[in-house]
Design an enzyme around this catalytic site. Structure first.
Site, PDB file in Angstrom:
ATOM      1  N   HIS A  17      89.530 -69.420 -71.880  1.00  0.00           N
ATOM      2  CA  HIS A  17      89.331 -68.645 -73.118  1.00  0.00           C
ATOM      3  C   HIS A  17      88.206 -67.614 -72.912  1.00  0.00           C
ATOM      4  O   HIS A  17      88.329 -66.464 -73.316  1.00  0.00           O
ATOM      5  CB  HIS A  17      88.924 -69.557 -74.288  1.00  0.00           C
ATOM      6  CG  HIS A  17      89.997 -70.504 -74.747  1.00  0.00           C
ATOM      7  ND1 HIS A  17      89.804 -71.868 -74.800  1.00  0.00           N
ATOM      8  CD2 HIS A  17      91.252 -70.285 -75.199  1.00  0.00           C
ATOM      9  CE1 HIS A  17      90.898 -72.449 -75.261  1.00  0.00           C
ATOM     10  NE2 HIS A  17      91.796 -71.510 -75.514  1.00  0.00           N
ATOM     11  N   ARG A  90      99.701 -67.444 -69.527  1.00  0.00           N
ATOM     12  CA  ARG A  90      99.369 -68.061 -68.249  1.00  0.00           C
ATOM     13  C   ARG A  90     100.605 -68.215 -67.378  1.00  0.00           C
ATOM     14  O   ARG A  90     100.620 -67.909 -66.212  1.00  0.00           O
ATOM     15  CB  ARG A  90      98.730 -69.434 -68.471  1.00  0.00           C
ATOM     16  CG  ARG A  90      97.386 -69.382 -69.144  1.00  0.00           C
ATOM     17  CD  ARG A  90      97.034 -70.695 -69.746  1.00  0.00           C
ATOM     18  NE  ARG A  90      98.021 -71.075 -70.753  1.00  0.00           N
ATOM     19  CZ  ARG A  90      97.894 -72.100 -71.579  1.00  0.00           C
ATOM     20  NH1 ARG A  90      96.844 -72.880 -71.493  1.00  0.00           N
ATOM     21  NH2 ARG A  90      98.826 -72.361 -72.467  1.00  0.00           N
ATOM     22  N   SER A 128      93.529 -76.495 -72.875  1.00  0.00           N
ATOM     23  CA  SER A 128      92.680 -77.450 -73.597  1.00  0.00           C
ATOM     24  C   SER A 128      93.297 -78.847 -73.567  1.00  0.00           C
ATOM     25  O   SER A 128      92.585 -79.846 -73.462  1.00  0.00           O
ATOM     26  CB  SER A 128      92.499 -77.006 -75.051  1.00  0.00           C
ATOM     27  OG  SER A 128      91.852 -75.767 -75.099  1.00  0.00           O
TER      28      SER A 128
END
Ligand code: PNS
Length: 160
Positions: A17, A90, A128
């Site tokens: 992030h 990603r 995450s």
């Protein structure tokens, strides 16, 4: 002033992030990091905990505003006069959901473009969720999260 919004759960914020935030700041004059508070979703960290970790991780970085939002992202984009919504891509697996969201948000707020940024390759496999999975079993996550996040995860899972 060209303002962009970077929305997400940030449960918790990772170095991926932060990499994206730095890239966005090279393009925009101001970045609003918007932490979602969705009552339907189960988070590991409370909204306030997530906000605190984001704020501490961004200490010293100018041109960033951190806030919590609970309504529609499109409404926040309008309210903030944002020219862009930043999302990270990603892998191909991210694409379908992101594509749907981008088109729906365009429908809701036509003047705001969704802009996809690609993180540094060392973070392309980082998420995450994976971090939480590893931390739950006291695995090594130091290179992937800010120090305070590493500590908070250890505390959450009773390792300190
Ligand atoms: O980090 P995440 O969980 O992938 O972020 C998803 C988020 C918060 C960006 C998305 O769920 C969102 O925008 N929620 C706000 C509600 C909303 O606007 N929903 C309609 C999206 S088209």
């Amino acid at each position: 002033m060209k303002i962009a919004i970077y929305p997400g759960s940030f449960d918790p914020i990772t170095n991926g992030h932060l990499d994206l935030i730095r890239r966005a700041l090279n393009i925009f004059e101001k970045l609003v990091v918007a932490i979602a508070d969705n009552p339907e979703k189960e988070y590991l960290f409370t909204t306030r905990e997530r906000e605190k970790m984001v704020k501490e991780s961004l200490q010293g970085i100018e041109k960033v505003e951190v806030l919590i939002f609970s309504g529609l992202l499109a409404d926040l984009a309008k309210q903030k006069n944002a020219v862009a919504i930043i999302r990270g891509l990603r892998a191909v697996s991210d694409f379908e959901f992101e594509f749907q969201m981008a088109l729906m948000n365009r429908n809701l707020v036509p003047d705001t473009e969704t802009l996809f940024l690609v993180p540094s390759e060392r973070f392309t496999y980082l998420s995450s969720s994976l971090i939480k999975d590893i931390a739950r079993f006291d695995g090594k996550i130091d290179e992937f999260v800010p120090k305070i996040v590493g500590k908070a995860l250890k505390k959450k899972f009773d390792f300190i």
